[in-house]
Write an enzyme that holds these catalytic residues in place. Structure first.
Site, PDB file in Angstrom:
ATOM      1  N   CYS A   2       0.642  -1.216  -0.046  1.00  0.00           N
ATOM      2  CA  CYS A   2       0.043   0.063   0.010  1.00  0.00           C
ATOM      3  C   CYS A   2       0.937   1.269   0.009  1.00  0.00           C
ATOM      4  O   CYS A   2       2.006   1.201   0.425  1.00  0.00           O
ATOM      5  CB  CYS A   2      -0.935   0.072   1.190  1.00  0.00           C
ATOM      6  SG  CYS A   2      -1.896  -1.206   1.557  1.00  0.00           S
ATOM      7  N   ARG A  27       2.829   1.150  -5.916  1.00  0.00           N
ATOM      8  CA  ARG A  27       2.921   0.211  -4.635  1.00  0.00           C
ATOM      9  C   ARG A  27       1.612  -0.493  -4.622  1.00  0.00           C
ATOM     10  O   ARG A  27       1.488  -1.589  -3.600  1.00  0.00           O
ATOM     11  CB  ARG A  27       2.941   1.258  -3.309  1.00  0.00           C
ATOM     12  CG  ARG A  27       4.347   1.971  -3.527  1.00  0.00           C
ATOM     13  CD  ARG A  27       4.339   2.977  -2.309  1.00  0.00           C
ATOM     14  NE  ARG A  27       4.756   2.073  -1.005  1.00  0.00           N
ATOM     15  CZ  ARG A  27       5.796   1.765  -0.683  1.00  0.00           C
ATOM     16  NH1 ARG A  27       6.983   2.169  -1.186  1.00  0.00           N
ATOM     17  NH2 ARG A  27       6.144   1.078   0.455  1.00  0.00           N
ATOM     18  N   TRP A  74      -3.408  -2.231  -1.613  1.00  0.00           N
ATOM     19  CA  TRP A  74      -3.003  -3.641  -2.182  1.00  0.00           C
ATOM     20  C   TRP A  74      -3.422  -4.536  -0.967  1.00  0.00           C
ATOM     21  O   TRP A  74      -3.008  -4.729   0.089  1.00  0.00           O
ATOM     22  CB  TRP A  74      -1.592  -3.861  -2.318  1.00  0.00           C
ATOM     23  CG  TRP A  74      -0.910  -5.010  -3.164  1.00  0.00           C
ATOM     24  CD1 TRP A  74      -0.938  -5.363  -4.352  1.00  0.00           C
ATOM     25  CD2 TRP A  74      -0.745  -6.337  -2.330  1.00  0.00           C
ATOM     26  NE1 TRP A  74      -0.572  -6.704  -4.413  1.00  0.00           N
ATOM     27  CE2 TRP A  74      -0.403  -7.303  -3.251  1.00  0.00           C
ATOM     28  CE3 TRP A  74      -0.857  -6.799  -0.986  1.00  0.00           C
ATOM     29  CZ2 TRP A  74      -0.070  -8.685  -3.306  1.00  0.00           C
ATOM     30  CZ3 TRP A  74      -0.500  -8.179  -0.958  1.00  0.00           C
ATOM     31  CH2 TRP A  74      -0.159  -9.183  -1.912  1.00  0.00           C
ATOM     32  N   ASN A 100      -0.489   0.989   6.071  1.00  0.00           N
ATOM     33  CA  ASN A 100       0.156  -0.038   5.142  1.00  0.00           C
ATOM     34  C   ASN A 100       0.973  -1.208   6.169  1.00  0.00           C
ATOM     35  O   ASN A 100       1.564  -0.825   7.219  1.00  0.00           O
ATOM     36  CB  ASN A 100       1.392   0.745   4.548  1.00  0.00           C
ATOM     37  CG  ASN A 100       2.227  -0.024   3.935  1.00  0.00           C
ATOM     38  OD1 ASN A 100       1.859  -1.241   3.607  1.00  0.00           O
ATOM     39  ND2 ASN A 100       3.331   0.461   3.234  1.00  0.00           N
ATOM     40  N   GLY A 101       0.584  -2.354   6.137  1.00  0.00           N
ATOM     41  CA  GLY A 101       1.336  -3.413   6.945  1.00  0.00           C
ATOM     42  C   GLY A 101       0.122  -4.310   7.456  1.00  0.00           C
ATOM     43  O   GLY A 101      -0.965  -4.275   6.440  1.00  0.00           O
ATOM     44  N   GLU A 488      15.276 -14.991 -14.773  1.00  0.00           N
ATOM     45  CA  GLU A 488      14.820 -13.702 -14.913  1.00  0.00           C
ATOM     46  C   GLU A 488      13.872 -13.239 -16.048  1.00  0.00           C
ATOM     47  O   GLU A 488      12.772 -12.812 -15.920  1.00  0.00           O
ATOM     48  CB  GLU A 488      15.997 -12.687 -14.615  1.00  0.00           C
ATOM     49  CG  GLU A 488      15.732 -11.349 -14.811  1.00  0.00           C
ATOM     50  CD  GLU A 488      14.860 -10.581 -13.804  1.00  0.00           C
ATOM     51  OE1 GLU A 488      14.143 -11.548 -12.758  1.00  0.00           O
ATOM     52  OE2 GLU A 488      14.168  -9.687 -14.073  1.00  0.00           O
ATOM     53  N   LYS A 492       9.925 -12.221 -16.105  1.00  0.00           N
ATOM     54  CA  LYS A 492       9.699 -10.995 -16.619  1.00  0.00           C
ATOM     55  C   LYS A 492       8.354 -11.485 -17.574  1.00  0.00           C
ATOM     56  O   LYS A 492       7.320 -10.615 -17.526  1.00  0.00           O
ATOM     57  CB  LYS A 492      10.665 -10.239 -17.738  1.00  0.00           C
ATOM     58  CG  LYS A 492      11.600  -9.583 -17.091  1.00  0.00           C
ATOM     59  CD  LYS A 492      11.616  -8.370 -16.243  1.00  0.00           C
ATOM     60  CE  LYS A 492      10.964  -8.330 -15.055  1.00  0.00           C
ATOM     61  NZ  LYS A 492      11.663  -8.636 -13.670  1.00  0.00           N
ATOM     62  N   GLU A 495       5.274 -12.173 -15.340  1.00  0.00           N
ATOM     63  CA  GLU A 495       4.647 -10.969 -14.377  1.00  0.00           C
ATOM     64  C   GLU A 495       4.045  -9.904 -15.234  1.00  0.00           C
ATOM     65  O   GLU A 495       2.783  -9.492 -14.658  1.00  0.00           O
ATOM     66  CB  GLU A 495       5.550 -10.588 -13.340  1.00  0.00           C
ATOM     67  CG  GLU A 495       6.469  -9.860 -13.924  1.00  0.00           C
ATOM     68  CD  GLU A 495       7.489  -9.273 -12.911  1.00  0.00           C
ATOM     69  OE1 GLU A 495       7.035  -9.099 -11.519  1.00  0.00           O
ATOM     70  OE2 GLU A 495       8.603  -8.767 -13.117  1.00  0.00           O
ATOM     71  N   HIS A 511      15.602 -33.935 -18.370  1.00  0.00           N
ATOM     72  CA  HIS A 511      15.090 -34.572 -17.132  1.00  0.00           C
ATOM     73  C   HIS A 511      13.498 -34.228 -16.838  1.00  0.00           C
ATOM     74  O   HIS A 511      13.105 -34.319 -15.548  1.00  0.00           O
ATOM     75  CB  HIS A 511      16.006 -34.090 -15.871  1.00  0.00           C
ATOM     76  CG  HIS A 511      17.294 -34.540 -16.366  1.00  0.00           C
ATOM     77  ND1 HIS A 511      17.977 -35.883 -16.318  1.00  0.00           N
ATOM     78  CD2 HIS A 511      18.584 -33.665 -16.688  1.00  0.00           C
ATOM     79  CE1 HIS A 511      19.207 -35.798 -16.498  1.00  0.00           C
ATOM     80  NE2 HIS A 511      19.659 -34.485 -16.722  1.00  0.00           N
ATOM     81  N   LYS A 610       4.692  -3.139  -6.454  1.00  0.00           N
ATOM     82  CA  LYS A 610       6.452  -2.887  -6.637  1.00  0.00           C
ATOM     83  C   LYS A 610       7.075  -3.366  -5.376  1.00  0.00           C
ATOM     84  O   LYS A 610       8.107  -3.969  -5.469  1.00  0.00           O
ATOM     85  CB  LYS A 610       6.461  -1.492  -7.018  1.00  0.00           C
ATOM     86  CG  LYS A 610       7.846  -1.235  -7.221  1.00  0.00           C
ATOM     87  CD  LYS A 610       8.471  -1.721  -8.609  1.00  0.00           C
ATOM     88  CE  LYS A 610      10.032  -1.274  -8.729  1.00  0.00           C
ATOM     89  NZ  LYS A 610      10.648  -2.338  -9.854  1.00  0.00           N
TER      90      LYS A 610
END
Ligand code: M6R
Length: 615
Positions: A2, A27, A74, A100-101, A488, A492, A495, A511, A610
């Site tokens: 948040c 955020r 969020w 926030n939390g 990576e 990318k 997401e 395998h 983020k």
């Protein structure tokens, strides 16, 4: 997660709050809201969806007043909805709070408050905190000095969990109180005005001066100034810091998305990461921020790197760099695992935590666990003044400039470059001669130019992205230095496009993964001319034999790859240890253009935030 923005000054709060929220929208963007105080009382506006929905509502019903708090959410407790959006108010409707939390003991507090007659209108843990503070406020005599501050302190003593909060109360109309534990909160100091925000990007347009609050700090702002007190200590110190970037750095400029802007900023970001840190005279890296002398550095015989997401992938590349160049054993671990497992660390182990934001809860938890055990922990961070940067024993700043796009790009290449500097530094203390050190320096210094060459292929990469955008699954393969790049690249892709993608060390194909190969599943193969090129060619053959399309990243002029791959993205010639910084960039562009082709919200992908400041 948040984002919080609060204002106390002489101007109308609403436009400043909305602009701050836009700056913090990366955020969290499930819902947003604000509360403003004026002579007529407390006015609250909340809307599910993007900030635009709140701004549209505020145009119809403007909130007037020069004291206000606001929030972009969020969701953790309770679905995204108008009623779960912040601010939340207390039982009297006079107190408003943004948070926030996570309040971990919210259920027991709520139960108690319900028995005392409180009713709740949301599913959030935050509403419980608003009621709790309001309850303490009501119990204090009306003429109590600093009544709101005292109520906040009393309530927070009952709370378990994490918080960054901003609180206002109608009966103390010139006071704004903020507090933090585990979630970031910054005080911005302007002329005749103050701000509270989750990070400085919300306030940098108005001031270059900030106080980064510490855990358990309470800040009380009124028309005369501010004071910082502590929940745990008699008195709290604070430091006024200069904000190290300007508004223009955090704007999109001519680019359609922050992500694209940040991809194209990489030549400069890498230049910033190496500036002043390469000594031609001593043929080594100079990293004074490590706060360790040569003897201490020479005493290290193991390194542990812990981080999350992209930062962990940079650590995986860093592991190869340090092991190959400096011959020090390196282990990488998810910060979320490291913090809870009982990892043996001996006295000669050095721990690195890597974090763009410097606020990731799991990485911070890992840092604290390692420090609690008495180990030296160094941070590799981008955000100056972030909690991880402040709590580390030393470290290296990336100086990449603000990264706003939710998908990390320039932070990855900056982190890998810093690992190259560390490898050089440790290597020169052990096995590398001055001439070998010089050669490494020369190669690192080529990076900005080589990155420019890859970026010039963006149109070609866009065409490849359009060709494969309808795929439902993609595989990424690389070996040694390129394994972390494959991880990576796949992160990318998933997401920001929501296409399923996985990264593997190339030889793992046989395998199990080979079962996934078919004509509709493209494999992105990172295959520069390095020590495992021939091995990679065999694996590519195995994929082609099963009709799997290949998008290859190959060194310019490599006709063997060109002959077999369906599409080729050319990499400039470079030594293997700097190649990950170069080869990761076409993968960023491939994801970006695929997301654009699919009409995704590139900078704000669904469900993501983020900065992950909750566990
Ligand atoms: O701020 P941090 O570097 O600590 O963030 C770690 C991860 O949350 C972050 O890299 C995440 O994986 C990004 N969305 C990747 O693009």
């Amino acid at each position: 997660m948040c984002g919080i923005v609060a204002y106390l000054g002489e101007k109308e709060a609403q436009p400043l709050l909305l602009e701050g929220l836009r700056r913090l929208e990366y955020r969290g963007y499930d819902s947003s809201g604000m509360a403003v105080l004026n002579g007529g009382g407390l006015h609250v506006l909340k809307k599910v969806g993007r900030i635009q929905a709140l701004a549209a509502a505020a145009e119809i019903t403007p909130l007037h007043g020069s004291l206000g708090i606001s929030h972009t959410r969020w969701a953790t407790h309770g679905e995204p909805s108008d009623r779960n959006a912040h601010p939340h108010v207390d039982a009297t409707g006079k107190l408003a709070l943004v948070h926030n939390g996570v309040i971990e003991n919210y259920a027991s507090l709520k139960k108690r408050l319900i028995t005392e007659g409180h009713t709740f209108t949301s599913d959030t843990d935050t509403e419980v905190l608003a009621h709790l503070i309001g309850d303490h406020f009501q119990k204090l005599p009306a003429n109590t000095p600093s009544r709101l501050e005292r109520a906040v302190m009393a309530a927070l003593r009952e709370v378990q969990g994490t918080y960054g909060i901003a609180v206002i109360h109608q009966d103390e109309p010139g006071v704004l109180v903020g507090a933090r534990r585990g979630s970031p909160l910054v005080l911005g100091i302007g002329v005749g005005e103050h701000f509270l925000a989750s990070d400085v990007s919300a306030v940098v347009a108005y001031t270059q001066k900030a106080v980064y609050l510490n855990d358990y700090d309470i800040v009380t702002i009124d028309r005369n100034g501010f004071r910082v007190s502590s929940l745990t200590k008699q008195s709290a110190g604070f430091e006024i810091s200069a904000i190290d970037f300007h508004q223009a750095d955090a704007d999109k400029g001519e680019f359609p998305h922050y992500m694209l802007k940040e991809i194209f900023e990489q030549p400069q970001a890498i230049q910033n990461a190496i500036r002043g840190r390469l000594s031609h005279e001593d043929s080594t890296a100079v990293l004074g921020g490590l706060n360790m002398d040569a003897k201490e550095l020479r005493g290290i015989d193991r390194i542990l790197v812990t981080a999350c997401g992209t930062a962990l992938h940079a650590g995986i590349v860093g592991e190869h760099l340090i092991e190959s160049i400096a011959q020090i054993p390196v282990e990488t671990d998810f910060a979320s695992e490291f913090r809870y497992r009982n990892c043996p660390i001996d006295r000669r182990t050095l721990v690195f935590v890597v974090s763009q934001s410097g606020e990731t809860a799991d990485t911070l938890g890992a840092l604290r666990e390692a420090r609690r055990k008495g180990f030296r922990v160094l941070g590799i961070c981008n955000n100056v003044g972030s909690t991880i940067a402040r709590e580390s024993d030393g470290g290296v700043y990336m100086h990449a400039g603000p990264e706003i796009g939710v998908a990390a790009t320039k932070s990855f290449t900056s982190q890998v470059t810093i690992f190259a500097l560390l490898a050089l530094l440790f290597g020169r203390m052990r096995y590398l001669s001055a001439s070998q050190g010089r050669e490494i320096i020369e190669n690192i210094e080529k990076l900005p130019t080589l990155i420019g060459q890859v970026l010039s292929q963006s149109e070609r990469i866009k065409a490849i992205a359009n060709k494969y955008a309808k795929s439902s699954s993609m595989l990424y393969f690389g070996r040694l230095y390129q394994y972390g790049v494959a991880l990576e690249g796949a992160l990318k892709m998933k997401e920001i496009t929501y296409i399923h993608a996985e990264g593997y060390p190339a030889a793992e194909l046989k395998h199990g993964i080979i079962a996934l190969i078919d004509k509709n599943t493209p494999s992105v193969f990172i295959c520069p001319q390095d020590s495992v090129h021939d091995k990679n060619m065999s694996t590519i053959q195995e994929i082609k034999a099963r009709k799997g399309p290949i998008i290859a990243l190959a060194t310019e002029g490599d006709t063997s790859v060109e002959a077999i791959a369906d599409d080729v993205i050319w990499l400039p010639k470079a030594v293997d240890y700097i190649m990950p910084v170069i080869s990761s960039i076409p993968l960023q562009l491939l994801s970006y253009y695929t997301a654009v082709a699919l009409n995704r919200d590139v900078d704000k992908p669904r469900n993501l935030a983020k900065s992950v400041t909750v566990e």
